[in-house]
Enzyme design. Sequence first.
Site, PDB file in Angstrom:
ATOM      1  CD  GLU A 164      -3.339 -13.021 -10.571  1.00  0.00           C
ATOM      2  OE1 GLU A 164      -4.432 -12.064 -10.911  1.00  0.00           O
ATOM      3  OE2 GLU A 164      -2.396 -12.419  -9.221  1.00  0.00           O
ATOM      4  CB  CYS A 222      -7.650  -4.342  -5.392  1.00  0.00           C
ATOM      5  SG  CYS A 222      -8.755  -5.758  -5.421  1.00  0.00           S
ATOM      6  CG  HIS A 223      -5.798  -9.874  -6.775  1.00  0.00           C
ATOM      7  ND1 HIS A 223      -6.905  -9.732  -7.610  1.00  0.00           N
ATOM      8  CD2 HIS A 223      -4.499 -10.586  -6.963  1.00  0.00           C
ATOM      9  CE1 HIS A 223      -5.832 -10.019  -8.842  1.00  0.00           C
ATOM     10  NE2 HIS A 223      -4.755 -10.763  -8.452  1.00  0.00           N
ATOM     11  CG  ASN A 279     -10.713  -2.656  -7.196  1.00  0.00           C
ATOM     12  OD1 ASN A 279     -11.599  -2.336  -8.593  1.00  0.00           O
ATOM     13  ND2 ASN A 279     -10.430  -3.777  -7.368  1.00  0.00           N
ATOM     14  CE1 TYR A 295      -4.152  -2.993   0.656  1.00  0.00           C
ATOM     15  CE2 TYR A 295      -2.131  -3.611   1.475  1.00  0.00           C
ATOM     16  CZ  TYR A 295      -3.268  -3.147   1.697  1.00  0.00           C
ATOM     17  OH  TYR A 295      -4.500  -4.037   1.627  1.00  0.00           O
TER      18      TYR A 295
END
Length: 286
Positions: free
Chosen positions: A275, A248-249, A240, A217
């Site tokens: 991912e 955002c993850h 989001n 962040y």
Amino acid sequence: MSDLSPEYHYNVIGRAIREIDAAGPGLTLDALAQRMGMSPAHFQRVFSAWVGVSPKRYQQYLALDHAKSLLATRHTTLAAADGAGLSGSGRLHDLFLTWEAMTPGDFARAGEGLTIRHGWFDSPFGRAIVTGTERGICGIGFASETGEDAALDDMLSRWPKAQFVHDPALLRPWVLQAFGARPGQNADTPLFLIGAPFQIKVWEALLRIPSGHVTTYSDIATVIGHPKAVRAVGTAVGRNPISLLIPCHRAVRKSGALGGYHWGLPVKRAILAHESARADAANTAM
């Protein structure tokens, strides 16, 4: 639906991911395949083709400390990622994303005069509510932790003066592309960002984080020119509306802790694991 179709496979993989996450490391391949109604060999082939690694290997990516490992090895400082933009490893599932934003004046009118289509779809991470206009997807939310009624109310309440129409047919081609049911098709996936100017700056920064990587962040706050606005950045990340496609993850705390996730931490862990598995498989194949 044929068991050879992409839609069938991503439904199977979505169920399998949730089973693995719920059961933990003790779940065997034979037991998992039986729950999917497939032979172990067939299930292993399908899972490995879609996720990129074996079910056993995927269990390791779901470990609670995976985010800390990502922060140590794949921490992306967004200033360095600026040059890459949305190209190369920043693509999600080999997709190209194009986006435009609503003007601040339109945003201030809370969606008044805007027609937003919505519909429910299956995804590898549970049932998903998707919203969009003729200009692109404007919202994706997941219901596996919140329940469908709460997820729908949450998404529709974001634009209280818009007109909402149940119209999954308009959204389906974009949704199948977004959730990987049409792998290898590099058509643009249009996004329509509806947010305040500060929020859109944060979401644009999120789009620069490559798949399989994470950032913090505070890094996001720095790259958008507000280094002391970490709390405000966290709020914008949490608001989001287009989960998964605006990633955002991939934002975590400096400590490596996952932080929050609007649709539930199990969903965030599953997406990051998915991912990471794909990124590692791609690197191994190179």
